[in-house]
Every structure is written in structure tokens, then in C-alpha cells.
Design a protein around this motif. Structure first.
Motif, short mmCIF file in Angstrom:
data_model
loop_
_atom_site.label_atom_id
_atom_site.label_comp_id
_atom_site.label_asym_id
_atom_site.label_seq_id
_atom_site.Cartn_x
_atom_site.Cartn_y
_atom_site.Cartn_z
N GLU A 243 -6.24 -1.23 14.48
CA GLU A 243 -6.88 -0.10 13.68
C GLU A 243 -5.88 0.45 12.87
OE1 GLU A 243 -7.90 2.39 16.97
OE2 GLU A 243 -9.31 1.07 17.85
N ASN A 244 -4.82 0.12 12.75
CA ASN A 244 -3.99 0.71 11.66
C ASN A 244 -3.90 -0.22 10.37
OD1 ASN A 244 -2.91 2.73 13.30
ND2 ASN A 244 -1.58 1.50 14.52
N ILE A 245 -4.42 -1.45 10.44
CA ILE A 245 -4.66 -2.05 9.29
C ILE A 245 -6.03 -2.02 8.60
CG2 ILE A 245 -4.59 -4.61 8.46
CD1 ILE A 245 -1.50 -3.49 9.39
N ASP A 246 -6.12 -1.99 7.22
CA ASP A 246 -7.31 -1.83 6.48
C ASP A 246 -7.36 -3.19 6.10
OD1 ASP A 246 -9.30 -1.52 4.81
OD2 ASP A 246 -8.40 -0.41 3.51
N PRO A 247 -8.13 -4.07 6.49
CA PRO A 247 -8.38 -5.61 5.91
C PRO A 247 -8.74 -5.67 4.70
CG PRO A 247 -10.30 -5.16 7.67
CD PRO A 247 -9.45 -3.94 7.49
N ILE A 248 -9.69 -4.77 4.26
CA ILE A 248 -9.99 -4.90 2.57
C ILE A 248 -8.90 -4.40 1.76
CG2 ILE A 248 -11.79 -3.95 1.02
CD1 ILE A 248 -13.75 -3.83 3.12
N GLY A 249 -8.11 -3.31 2.13
CA GLY A 249 -7.10 -2.69 1.38
C GLY A 249 -6.14 -3.87 1.15
N SER A 250 -5.79 -4.61 2.50
CA SER A 250 -4.53 -5.68 2.55
C SER A 250 -4.83 -6.77 1.28
CB SER A 250 -4.43 -6.29 3.77
OG SER A 250 -4.16 -5.30 4.99
N CYS A 251 -6.37 -7.16 1.15
CA CYS A 251 -6.68 -8.05 0.34
C CYS A 251 -6.63 -7.56 -0.94
CB CYS A 251 -7.93 -8.69 0.83
SG CYS A 251 -7.99 -9.46 2.33
N VAL A 252 -7.01 -6.39 -1.15
CA VAL A 252 -7.14 -5.85 -2.69
C VAL A 252 -5.36 -5.81 -3.13
CG1 VAL A 252 -7.67 -3.97 -4.15
CG2 VAL A 252 -9.01 -4.76 -2.51
N GLY A 253 -4.63 -5.22 -2.33
CA GLY A 253 -3.43 -5.09 -2.68
C GLY A 253 -3.08 -3.56 -3.35
N PRO A 254 -1.91 -3.35 -3.66
CA PRO A 254 -1.36 -2.13 -4.30
C PRO A 254 -2.17 -2.17 -5.91
CG PRO A 254 0.56 -3.23 -3.20
CD PRO A 254 -0.68 -4.12 -3.19
N LYS A 255 -2.78 -1.40 -6.11
CA LYS A 255 -3.27 -1.43 -7.58
C LYS A 255 -4.35 -2.69 -7.94
CE LYS A 255 0.22 1.60 -9.45
NZ LYS A 255 1.26 2.07 -10.42
N GLY A 256 -4.63 -3.09 -6.85
CA GLY A 256 -5.48 -4.36 -7.00
C GLY A 256 -4.74 -5.82 -7.19
N SER A 257 -3.44 -5.57 -7.15
CA SER A 257 -2.69 -6.91 -7.47
C SER A 257 -2.85 -8.01 -6.76
CB SER A 257 -1.21 -6.47 -7.44
OG SER A 257 -0.64 -6.09 -6.20
N ARG A 258 -3.09 -8.02 -5.53
CA ARG A 258 -3.43 -9.31 -4.85
C ARG A 258 -4.66 -10.01 -5.24
NH1 ARG A 258 -1.49 -6.83 1.04
NH2 ARG A 258 1.00 -6.74 0.76
N VAL A 259 -5.78 -9.39 -5.11
CA VAL A 259 -7.04 -9.76 -5.49
C VAL A 259 -7.02 -10.20 -7.15
CG1 VAL A 259 -8.11 -7.79 -6.35
CG2 VAL A 259 -9.47 -9.70 -5.37
#
Length: 347
Positions: A243-259
Motif C-alpha cells: 500500500e505504500n508503493i504507488d505503482p503508477i508513480g514508480s513507472c512514471v519516475g521522478p519528473k517522468g524520467s523513467r517513462v
């Protein structure tokens, strides 16, 4: 052949993993054909290579019979008794050494051919073994050449094949360009292993996210499903038990860097990241992102869903040429019928 040749075989066994015994047996079998071709095709012969000295001997084999009908293949019991005493009985096979004087030269040539061939086969087996374990993985290679629309990608000791059906529509491939590809299949071919690559497979997107998102690589975030129309748009459904992990946020990454890194590798392909849900209504609602949804009514029996969206969101929900709705249906596994609010009211 000599002792140095045997030493060379020992070295080959250590360096290439080619069995010395199998090599010698293969050479012996090849020499049988060589002998028959050059000295006597009507005889039964056996070739023996001394495992220590490398000396080659040829033995003619004859069967002991009561009455000889073929001098090349048979010897009478009476003659065998004269030559060998009572050592052999009817039905036994007698051997005579018949090694020709210049047979060593033929043996050396044949041995060289066999060894070269076996080394090639061994190297092909090593490459095949290396890549068969990489099926469904990503590899990075250099575009080596393009021939009639087929792209050949250098992967080190072997080239991968990127057929037109597995290319991203509209993507241009330049010689020397570094690209990431998904290994679709590894097959054994007559000239070595065939590595079939893909840039359009949904698995490529999955593997790219695994490379960019540590949470996916570690299994904290799971990719539940992917639907893709290569070169245009991909939808990816992600989920986390934590519950502490945001799956969408993890994939998007800081400032959208990962996606962004994934999008750049796919030359600008749009990617919708949505949150997976075991609740079909919630999952279908999310899958139609970026459009807003007013309601979802599902039919479990037909595995279909009726979706109502605001009038001004209808074209966005359906997408250009129906793409958004089509990808949402593939992603969720449900048939989706989209209606605007005014259409639903009329019905």
C-alpha cells in the motif's frame, strides 16, 4: 598423423569443449569413406587411430564362411585355419591390415576437414545455448545491414533478424545504429542459430520498464497486462501489494524520467500507465484513460461492458480510428461498448 596431432586434439577439448574421443571416432568414420573412394569401394574396412601416437591403420574385414562367394567380403574356414590356426569359427569376422603407403596424407587432410567442421558446430552450439536462454529477453545490438526491408542486427558472434512484421511501423534503421530488441525465438538453422528479433512485440515494452523501474525488476510492482499497437500507443496495467508503493508513480519516475526513457527508446510511442484492479468495473474505467467515464455496467456471462462517458469525451474514449477502445479491450480482456451520455438517455 602423429603425436602432435593428438596433442592438438587434447588442446581443442580443453579450449572448445569438443570431445577428443568423439573427434577421433568422427575422423575414423570419415576415413572409411576416403579409403573406399581411393582404394577399394568393395571392401568392408575398419580404420583405427592410435589414441597415443596418432598412427592410422586400415583393416580389411572378412566374414568366415564355408564356401566363398565374394573374395572382397568373405574368407573360407579352411583358409582362416591356414592363416590363423583354429582361432576363428564360421560367422566370425577376420581382419587383415591393408594400410596403403600414402594413406597418411589422405588421413591428415580428412582429419583437418573434420576438425574444422566440428569446431564450427561446437561454436554454433555454444551460441545457440547462450541465446536459447535469452528468449523473451532484451538484447542490445548494432544494425549491421538492411536487405529488402529485413534488418540484420549484430549481437556479437551472431546476427539477429528483424523481419518487417516485427519492426515498428515508420521506424528507420541506419547502419551502425544501436537498438534494443526483444528476442522472439531462437531456432537451429543449417548455418547456425537463427535469432528472431522484434521491436513491435508487447514484451519489449515490458522488458524496457523492467530495466527502467527497479520496483518492477524487484517484483514490488507487477505488470499485469499490456496491449500495444507498435509505433502508436501502448497501455500498461500495473499493480502493487504494498500500500505504500504507488505503482503508477514508480513507472512514471521522478519528473517522468523513467517513462520518458522508454518512450525515447520506442521513438515517441505514447504510453498510458493505468492501475490494475481485480474489480472489473474499476479496471475497465481506468483502461479508457485518458477519457473520463460516468458509469460501467458489466455482463459477467458475456464478459462485456457498457460504458457511458460525457458527450464531449466520446471521441477521446473511442480514440482515433477506435484505437483507445480497442487497446482497452485487449488490456482488460472484456468487450467494451462505449456510449455518450445523450446516446444512453435516448436508449
Amino acid at each position: 598423423m602423429n603425436g602432435e596431432f593428438i596433442e592438438a586434439l587434447d588442446q581443442l577439448e580443453k579450449e572448445k569443449g569438443v570431445s577428443k574421443e568423439i573427434l577421433i571416432e568422427t575422423i575414423e568414420a570419415a576415413l572409411v569413406s576416403g579409403y573406399k573412394k581411393n582404394f577399394g569401394s568393395y571392401q568392408n574396412v575398419r580404420i583405427q587411430i592410435d589414441r597415443e601416437t596418432g598412427d592410422v591403420k586400415v583393416f580389411s574385414q572378412k566374414k568366415v564362411v564355408e564356401e566363398v562367394e565374394d573374395d572382397f567380403l568373405e574368407i573360407s574356414l579352411e583358409e582362416s585355419k591356414e592363416k590363423f590356426g583354429g582361432k576363428y569359427e564360421l560367422g566370425d569376422v577376420v581382419e587383415f591390415e591393408v594400410t596403403p603407403r600414402n594413406f597418411g596424407r589422405i588421413a591428415a587432410q580428412t582429419a583437418k576437414q573434420v576438425v574444422v567442421q566440428r569446431i564450427r558446430e561446437a561454436e554454433r552450439e555454444v551460441i545457440f545455448g547462450e541465446f536459447i536462454n535469452k528468449e523473451s529477453e532484451i538484447v542490445t545490438g548494432l544494425v549491421a545491414r538492411v536487405n529488402k526491408g529485413v534488418v540484420y542486427v549484430s549481437l556479437g558472434k551472431v546476427e539477429g533478424v528483424l523481419n518487417q512484421t516485427e519492426q515498428i511501423p515508420g521506424e528507420v534503421y541506419e547502419i551502425g545504429q544501436r537498438i534494443k530488441c526483444y528476442i522472439l525465438e531462437v531456432k537451429k538453422g543449417s548455418k547456425g542459430p537463427q535469432i528472431i528479433l522484434s521491436r513491435s512485440h508487447p514484451g519489449l515494452v515490458k522488458r524496457l520498464f523492467e530495466l527502467e523501474v527497479p520496483e518492477i525488476y524487484d517484483g514490488v510492482v507487477v505488470i499485469k497486462s499490456i496491449s500495444r499497437e507498435a509505433g502508436s500507443r501502448t497501455k500498461i496495467a500495473v499493480y502493487s501489494d504494498d500500500e505504500n508503493i504507488d505503482p503508477i508513480g514508480s513507472c512514471v519516475g521522478p519528473k517522468g524520467s523513467r517513462v520518458k526513457n522508454v518512450v525515447d527508446e520506442l521513438k515517441g510511442e505514447k504510453i498510458d500507465i493505468i492501475k490494475y484492479s481485480d474489480n472489473p468495473e474499476e479496471f475497465i474505467l481506468s483502461s479508457l484513460s485518458p477519457s473520463k467515464v460516468l458509469s460501467v455496467e458489466i455482463d459477467e456471462t458475456e464478459k462485456s461492458a457498457k460504458v457511458i462517458v460525457p458527450d464531449y469525451q466520446l471521441s477521446l474514449a473511442i480514440g482515433k480510428e477506435g484505437q483507445n477502445a480497442r487497446l482497452a479491450a485487449k488490456l482488460t480482456g472484456w468487450k467494451i461498448d462505449i456510449k455518450s451520455e445523450s446516446q444512453a438517455n435516448k436508449i
